[in-house]
Design an enzyme around this catalytic site. Sequence first.
Site, PDB file in Angstrom:
ATOM      1  N   SER A 142     -27.987   0.802 -22.892  1.00  0.00           N
ATOM      2  CA  SER A 142     -28.004   0.214 -24.232  1.00  0.00           C
ATOM      3  C   SER A 142     -28.381  -1.253 -24.077  1.00  0.00           C
ATOM      4  O   SER A 142     -28.245  -1.831 -22.988  1.00  0.00           O
ATOM      5  CB  SER A 142     -26.615   0.333 -24.867  1.00  0.00           C
ATOM      6  N   TYR A 155     -17.269  -1.073 -25.159  1.00  0.00           N
ATOM      7  CA  TYR A 155     -18.534  -0.337 -25.132  1.00  0.00           C
ATOM      8  C   TYR A 155     -19.565  -1.053 -24.265  1.00  0.00           C
ATOM      9  O   TYR A 155     -20.211  -0.442 -23.409  1.00  0.00           O
ATOM     10  CB  TYR A 155     -19.077  -0.154 -26.555  1.00  0.00           C
TER      11      TYR A 155
END
Length: 245
Positions: A142, A155
């Site tokens: 990501s 995250y």
Amino acid sequence: MSNVKGKVVAITGASSGIGEAAARLLAHHGAHVVLGARRTDRLEKLAFALNREGGSAVYQSLNVAHLDQMESFIDLAVSRFGRLDVMLNNAGVMPLSPLEALKVDEWNRMIDVNIRGVLHGIAAGLPVMQKQGFGQFINIASIGAYEVSPTAAVYCATKHAVRAISEGLRQEVGSGIRVTQISPGVTESELADSISDDTARQVMKEYRRISIPATSIAQAIVYAIEQPPEVDVNEIIIRPTASGS
């Protein structure tokens, strides 16, 4: 697409989003796709559709947090198709929240799926590839692997870990095995559906006003796979053109 046709690609998190889009595109280009996820009803429908369209797809229930399930998943690929060309570690979750909310169960879930899941994919796939003398790991990270934002600390930490693991694997495996990390920016997916914190949900709703389709990430996956064996595409970052960060 000659370097994609006939390749055996195992895909985790294949029931939706990037995983599903990659499965469809790879099958369209002649790859044998092995689909894994917890929602087997979706996998069954996807595999049926791909096979009906002339593709080649099999599926199996998979919780990436359990090594024995990952090993069984890879065994399926090898038993059905004789080898494993690509391990696509795509499964991920993103229940964002401020750290002060102390959602420890959600932190642990992200660690289990986003980090442990990738490690289990490596643990199950690497011995097969080493025995073959070839293969490729594609780990979906990501833009969170390069930055940290409020409500996303855990995250982002998991995606920083994916980045470190990918680079370490690349350095260790030597010739014959390729390692690619693909880091999407805001992409259409169900990831945000798991956010239980009201503040984080509102932030993400605004953040996701600009997003790119999962098919764009699938195209990057195909690009990395189709390169000749001597070319290893190590990192790809993909953001919406209109995104400022």
